[in-house]
Design a protein around this motif. Structure first.
Motif, PDB file in Angstrom:
ATOM      1  N   LYS A 222       0.860  -1.197   0.000  1.00  0.00           N
ATOM      2  CA  LYS A 222       0.000   0.000   0.000  1.00  0.00           C
ATOM      3  C   LYS A 222       0.887   1.234   0.000  1.00  0.00           C
ATOM      4  N   GLY A 223       0.642   2.115  -0.948  1.00  0.00           N
ATOM      5  CA  GLY A 223       1.379   3.381  -0.973  1.00  0.00           C
ATOM      6  C   GLY A 223       2.840   3.258  -1.350  1.00  0.00           C
ATOM      7  N   ILE A 224       3.211   2.144  -2.013  1.00  0.00           N
ATOM      8  CA  ILE A 224       4.607   2.023  -2.477  1.00  0.00           C
ATOM      9  C   ILE A 224       4.822   3.035  -3.604  1.00  0.00           C
ATOM     10  N   SER A 225       5.951   3.736  -3.536  1.00  0.00           N
ATOM     11  CA  SER A 225       6.191   4.801  -4.517  1.00  0.00           C
ATOM     12  C   SER A 225       7.588   4.720  -5.112  1.00  0.00           C
ATOM     13  N   MET A 226       7.828   5.612  -6.041  1.00  0.00           N
ATOM     14  CA  MET A 226       9.140   5.764  -6.668  1.00  0.00           C
ATOM     15  C   MET A 226      10.219   6.037  -5.620  1.00  0.00           C
ATOM     16  N   ALA A 227       9.832   6.729  -4.534  1.00  0.00           N
ATOM     17  CA  ALA A 227      10.812   7.054  -3.478  1.00  0.00           C
ATOM     18  C   ALA A 227      11.319   5.772  -2.825  1.00  0.00           C
ATOM     19  N   GLY A 302       3.268  -0.921  -6.747  1.00  0.00           N
ATOM     20  CA  GLY A 302       4.532  -1.623  -6.537  1.00  0.00           C
ATOM     21  C   GLY A 302       5.639  -1.075  -7.410  1.00  0.00           C
ATOM     22  N   PHE A 303       6.849  -1.407  -7.027  1.00  0.00           N
ATOM     23  CA  PHE A 303       7.981  -1.090  -7.911  1.00  0.00           C
ATOM     24  C   PHE A 303       8.664  -2.372  -8.331  1.00  0.00           C
ATOM     25  N   ALA A 304       9.390  -2.281  -9.414  1.00  0.00           N
ATOM     26  CA  ALA A 304      10.170  -3.429  -9.892  1.00  0.00           C
ATOM     27  C   ALA A 304      11.485  -2.909 -10.444  1.00  0.00           C
TER      28      ALA A 304
END
Ligand code: PHE
Length: 343
Positions: A222-227, A302-304
């Motif tokens: 939840k709320g995963i970002s580029m940061a 999400g990020f990958a």
């Protein structure tokens, strides 16, 4: 040969023969003794030749005596031979004995391959951060390598990765991103995983190989970002390359991430002498990818990222040509002995 002296003469030869047999300490010496007494010019044969000079009356007795001496010597010789053979066997058993109490010879212990060293370090770091480590298939189908990753059919983006296709219609995965799909099909978010492994592309020059390694990273929550992505990459590079390492993201394109970025790393092996190096790709997981895995993109983000392992090994260990990593030159590989920092 006077018969009067014959008996004495025989007795003398008998004594000498016995002494010669007793003195023979090995089979070679025994053979010499045999020749000396029984050989064509040996002492006993000479006696038989001497029979001719005796009278016909004397001859039978003398002949019998000589024959007796002959047979006796021969019997003693064989007895001595058996003894010496026993001794010889005992000597060999003793000399050729394997001493099982001797310390063993050390086997030649190799070293971890630089590619393994990098993967181990990354796996160790990410498992400490709570990531799962996932191994996935190298023979893949179009769905997991492309379609579920939002590569439209016949889209030119597929040409970015010069894929090896198999006759069966399957393919050799061109990136570890297939692991994203398999993992999300089997795990509900929040999730975090890295997927290290081999990938294949139709490429071969000083900086590219048809087989190389990537480490895929994926975090969905939840709320995963580029940061979060930037911090994670930064932490990874500092762990691997030291505190002067830093990460810069450059806008780029991948079908499975939006926005997408090229990951550059600031590498400064000697103070004041640094440069930016391209290390991989990254971005925020595309909503279509989450949807393909039945994850609601309204709820989860999400990020990958995907990093080239050989590239990292080359930078970290100063390897000028990627092909050196796979020539299996023992002098090259020995330099990595004892480098593993993972207990
Ligand atoms: N799969 C991409 C490649 O091989 C790298 C990548 C992984 C990019 C994850 C974005 C996210 O080039």
């Amino acid at each position: 040969m006077p018969t009067a002296g014959l008996e004495d003469h025989l007795a003398e030869i008998r004594r000498e023969g016995e002494a010669a047999l007793a003195a023979a300490v090995d089979l070679r010496a025994l053979e010499e003794a045999r020749v000396r007494f029984l050989g064509r010019k040996g002492r006993i044969k000479e006696l038989l030749k001497g029979l001719g000079s005796l009278t016909p009356e004397e001859r039978p007795k003398a002949g019998a005596e000589i024959n007796r001496l002959h047979d006796e010597f021969e019997a003693n010789l064989e007895k001595r031979r058996a003894e010496l053979e026993q001794l010889e066997l005992a000597r060999r058993l003793c000399e050729e004995r394997v001493d099982i109490t001797l310390p063993g010879r050390d086997s030649d212990v190799g070293s971890l391959h630089p590619t393994s060293l990098i993967i181990d370090e990354i796996a160790s770091l990410f498992s400490r951060m709570g990531y799962d480590i996932h191994d996935d298939r190298e023979i893949e189908n179009d769905y997991y390598n492309f379609e579920a990753l939002n590569f439209p059919a016949d889209h030119p983006a597929r040409d970015m990765q010069d894929t090896f296709f198999l006759e069966s219609g399957l393919l050799l995965r061109s990136h570890t991103s297939n692991g994203q799909i398999h993992y999300m099909e089997n795990h509900k978010p929040p999730l975090a995983v890295i997927v290290p492994g081999r990938v294949y592309r139709r490429d071969s020059d000083p900086t590219h190989l048809p087989m190389f390694h990537q480490v895929e990273g994926l975090m969905v929550g939840k709320g995963i970002s580029m940061a979060n992505l930037k911090w994670t990459l930064d932490t990874m590079m500092k762990t691997l390359f030291g505190p002067t390492a830093a990460v810069r993201l450059r806008p780029s394109f991948f079908p499975f991430t939006e926005p997408s970025a090229e990951v550059d790393m600031w590498f400064e092996p000697t103070p004041g002498k640094g440069r930016w190096l391209e290390m991989g790709g990254a971005g925020m997981v595309h909503p279509n990818v989450l949807l393909a895995c039945r994850i609601d993109p309204e709820e989860w983000t999400g990020f990958a990222f995907g990093m080239g392992v050989e590239r990292m090994a080359m930078v970290k260990y100063g390897v000028p040509d990627i092909r050196m990593l796979y020539e299996n030159d023992i002098r090259f590989l020995r330099q990595f002995r004892g480098l593993s920092r993972i207990p």
